[in-house]
Design a protein around this motif. Structure first.
Motif, mmCIF file in Angstrom:
data_model
loop_
_atom_site.group_PDB
_atom_site.id
_atom_site.type_symbol
_atom_site.label_atom_id
_atom_site.label_comp_id
_atom_site.label_asym_id
_atom_site.label_seq_id
_atom_site.Cartn_x
_atom_site.Cartn_y
_atom_site.Cartn_z
ATOM 1 N N VAL A 129 0.865 -1.181 0.000
ATOM 2 C CA VAL A 129 0.000 0.000 0.000
ATOM 3 C C VAL A 129 0.897 1.226 0.000
ATOM 4 N N ILE A 130 0.602 2.180 -0.889
ATOM 5 C CA ILE A 130 1.411 3.379 -1.058
ATOM 6 C C ILE A 130 0.674 4.574 -0.469
ATOM 7 N N LEU A 131 1.318 5.254 0.473
ATOM 8 C CA LEU A 131 0.775 6.469 1.083
ATOM 9 C C LEU A 131 1.745 7.614 0.815
ATOM 10 N N ASP A 132 1.418 8.472 -0.130
ATOM 11 C CA ASP A 132 2.259 9.623 -0.455
ATOM 12 C C ASP A 132 1.506 10.909 -0.159
ATOM 13 N N LEU A 133 2.177 11.835 0.481
ATOM 14 C CA LEU A 133 1.576 13.108 0.866
ATOM 15 C C LEU A 133 1.022 13.833 -0.368
ATOM 16 N N GLY A 134 -0.242 14.252 -0.266
ATOM 17 C CA GLY A 134 -0.859 15.010 -1.353
ATOM 18 C C GLY A 134 -1.308 14.176 -2.529
ATOM 19 N N ARG A 135 -1.243 12.837 -2.415
ATOM 20 C CA ARG A 135 -1.697 11.961 -3.481
ATOM 21 C C ARG A 135 -2.696 10.949 -2.947
ATOM 22 N N ARG A 136 -3.480 10.380 -3.852
ATOM 23 C CA ARG A 136 -4.440 9.362 -3.439
ATOM 24 C C ARG A 136 -3.728 8.077 -3.033
ATOM 25 N N PRO A 137 -4.183 7.439 -1.968
ATOM 26 C CA PRO A 137 -3.559 6.165 -1.548
ATOM 27 C C PRO A 137 -3.811 5.086 -2.589
ATOM 28 N N GLU A 138 -2.820 4.193 -2.735
ATOM 29 C CA GLU A 138 -2.863 3.197 -3.797
ATOM 30 C C GLU A 138 -2.504 1.824 -3.256
ATOM 31 N N ALA A 139 -3.222 0.808 -3.716
ATOM 32 C CA ALA A 139 -2.921 -0.583 -3.376
ATOM 33 C C ALA A 139 -2.400 -1.290 -4.617
ATOM 34 N N ARG A 140 -1.374 -2.120 -4.438
ATOM 35 C CA ARG A 140 -0.802 -2.882 -5.539
ATOM 36 C C ARG A 140 -0.905 -4.367 -5.221
ATOM 37 N N GLY A 145 7.613 1.240 14.921
ATOM 38 C CA GLY A 145 8.849 1.495 15.643
ATOM 39 C C GLY A 145 9.644 2.572 14.924
ATOM 40 N N GLU A 146 10.813 2.848 15.411
ATOM 41 C CA GLU A 146 11.660 3.856 14.796
ATOM 42 C C GLU A 146 12.205 3.350 13.464
ATOM 43 N N PHE A 147 12.346 4.272 12.531
ATOM 44 C CA PHE A 147 12.956 3.923 11.255
ATOM 45 C C PHE A 147 14.466 3.838 11.423
ATOM 46 N N GLY A 148 15.077 2.822 10.806
ATOM 47 C CA GLY A 148 16.519 2.654 10.895
ATOM 48 C C GLY A 148 17.247 3.520 9.889
ATOM 49 N N GLY A 149 18.560 3.317 9.809
ATOM 50 C CA GLY A 149 19.382 4.091 8.895
ATOM 51 C C GLY A 149 19.033 3.855 7.442
ATOM 52 N N ASP A 150 18.349 2.744 7.142
ATOM 53 C CA ASP A 150 17.920 2.469 5.779
ATOM 54 C C ASP A 150 16.492 2.926 5.524
ATOM 55 N N ASN A 151 15.931 3.724 6.464
ATOM 56 C CA ASN A 151 14.568 4.259 6.349
ATOM 57 C C ASN A 151 13.519 3.158 6.280
ATOM 58 N N ARG A 152 13.772 2.061 7.003
ATOM 59 C CA ARG A 152 12.805 0.976 7.063
ATOM 60 C C ARG A 152 12.393 0.732 8.513
ATOM 61 N N ALA A 153 11.147 0.360 8.679
ATOM 62 C CA ALA A 153 10.633 -0.015 9.992
ATOM 63 C C ALA A 153 9.779 -1.261 9.827
ATOM 64 N N ILE A 163 9.803 7.611 2.679
ATOM 65 C CA ILE A 163 10.386 8.601 1.773
ATOM 66 C C ILE A 163 10.404 9.923 2.524
ATOM 67 N N ARG A 164 11.569 10.559 2.569
ATOM 68 C CA ARG A 164 11.717 11.790 3.352
ATOM 69 C C ARG A 164 11.962 12.994 2.453
ATOM 70 N N SER A 165 11.567 14.145 2.954
ATOM 71 C CA SER A 165 11.864 15.402 2.271
ATOM 72 C C SER A 165 13.299 15.815 2.575
ATOM 73 N N ARG A 166 13.745 16.899 1.961
ATOM 74 C CA ARG A 166 15.099 17.383 2.211
ATOM 75 C C ARG A 166 15.306 17.768 3.674
ATOM 76 N N LYS A 167 14.215 18.084 4.370
ATOM 77 C CA LYS A 167 14.305 18.454 5.786
ATOM 78 C C LYS A 167 14.171 17.254 6.725
#
Length: 398
Positions: free
Chosen positions: A92-103, A131-139, A151-155
């Motif tokens: 399931v894809i959850l992206d800010l400002g976009r419709r959620p999508e299932a694959r 839980g907390e996201f690790g250095g590979d941005n996975r939880a 997926i993170r923004s520049r900030k």
């Protein structure tokens, strides 16, 4: 597990093994890639019955889908709970400002779950249940095999989530069970989503519980053994070592061998030069390796300077005039510079279609512009595993 064989030729190590020819190079004809009995035709076929085969030939032991759905906004959760294809849900894809999508498995594209876009508040609420996201941005979700990637923004703000469904599946190991009994190292290649991690998980269980090996899994992102301190039951009696940071995977691989005396080490996503060197070090200590690497074909690994050492590495050799004329080749040629770390390499083209290489011979033939002979492992209409030998490789050359 029933096996129907057609007068297989025994090997020195296993009198019942009918696979590749393992006779030492000095004692066999150069072109004897697969052994043949005098009464056999070049095409050899064996069939393995898949236990309780379902529509796709596999058995889903456990998926804990409800725990993943709890992460999602309530309306998406209710939508997916009533979805008739929920057992085929991939992510399931959850992206800010976009419709959620299932694959879903086996389908191109995806399906929108609602017309309203995902808000920042919904993303923050989803993060609170993880839980907390690790250095590979996975939880992960403790006690399950699900994986949530950010997926993170520049900030550094999380602006997207990929919620991947993790399932414990039985049946994949039938495609490679005979090779496991020979205790040679195996490298799996395949595109994302083809089932490499699922295969690693079941291989770990079979080696530990059925073949009674000392198995250690180096679990970088907790994908094989699941999130939490207690590994998921899907890996059976295999032990699991977690990796604090992805950059430390190669150190944990060496630590596993030095401290815990494994007979088998399983590692997912070999992707750096340090990890490739760690694999060679482990193999030289007599430990069986089961691993996966990035790539779709054997040529991808040969051409990759970071990972080519896994298949023996490549070097340029300059021939003398007489030797070049005798070979009818150019003076500068490519040759394999060392024995491969993984004697077997399997291209997972599809979940039900694998191409098996005897790495040393396939690399040598590709480097001189020839097509090697390979094994094709696939499932027939009854989902039984069929192994076809003496097939000419259909992949690209070097």
């Amino acid at each position: 597990m029933g096996v129907v064989s057609f007068h297989p030729r025994p090997s020195p190590a296993n009198p019942h093994f009918a696979g590749f020819d393992f006779t030492p190079n000095s004692c066999r004809p150069r072109l004897a890639l697969f052994p043949l009995s005098p009464r056999r035709s070049p095409l050899q076929i064996r069939r393995f019955s898949a236990p309780e085969a379902t529509d796709d030939g596999f058995v889903v032991v456990e998926d804990d889908l409800h725990t993943l759905l709890e992460v999602l906004p309530r309306d998406l959760r209710e939508n997916l709970q009533s979805e008739p294809r929920r057992d085929q849900l991939l992510e399931v894809i959850l992206d800010l400002g976009r419709r959620p999508e299932a694959r879903f498995l086996g389908e191109s594209g995806g399906q929108y779950l609602r017309d309203k876009e995902i808000s920042l508040e919904e993303l923050e609420e989803a993060q609170k249940s993880l839980g907390e996201f690790g250095g590979d941005n996975r939880a992960g979700i403790e006690g399950t095999l699900h994986r949530i990637s950010a997926i993170r923004s520049r900030k550094g703000l999380v602006v997207g989530l990929t919620c991947r469904v993790g399932r414990a599946v039985s049946g994949h190991v039938d495609m490679v069970r005979d090779l496991l009994e020979y205790t040679e190292s195996i490298l799996f290649l395949g595109r994302p989503g083809v089932g490499k991690t699922t295969v690693m998980r079941e291989i770990a269980r079979v080696l530990a519980d059925e073949l009674h090996k000392r198995v250690v899994i180096v679990d970088t992102s907790n994908e094989i053994g699941g999130d939490g301190d207690i590994p998921h039951a899907a890996i059976g009696g295999a032990r699991r070592m977690q990796v604090p940071e992805p950059s430390m995977q190669h150190r944990v691989m060496i630590e596993a061998v030095e401290n815990h005396m494994p007979e088998v080490v399983i590692v997912d996503e070999i992707g750096t030069e340090a990890e490739a060197l760690a694999c060679r070090s482990i193999a030289e200590r007599g430990v069986m390796l089961i691993g996966t690497a990035h790539g779709d074909r054997l040529a991808n690994i040969i051409k990759n300077p970071t990972l080519s050492d896994l298949v023996g590495g490549v070097e340029t050799v300059t021939l003398g005039d007489d030797e070049a004329r005798a070979r009818r080749s150019q003076k500068s040629i490519l040759e394999r510079k060392a024995p491969p770390t993984f004697p077997f390499l399997i291209e997972m083209r599809e979940r039900n279609y694998w191409v098996t290489h005897r790495t040393e011979r396939s690399v040598d033939m590709l480097l001189v512009g020839k097509k090697p002979l390979v094994e094709i492992r696939k499932r027939d209409d009854q989902f039984k595993v069929v192994v076809e030998r003496w097939k000419t490789y259909d992949g690209d050359g070097i």
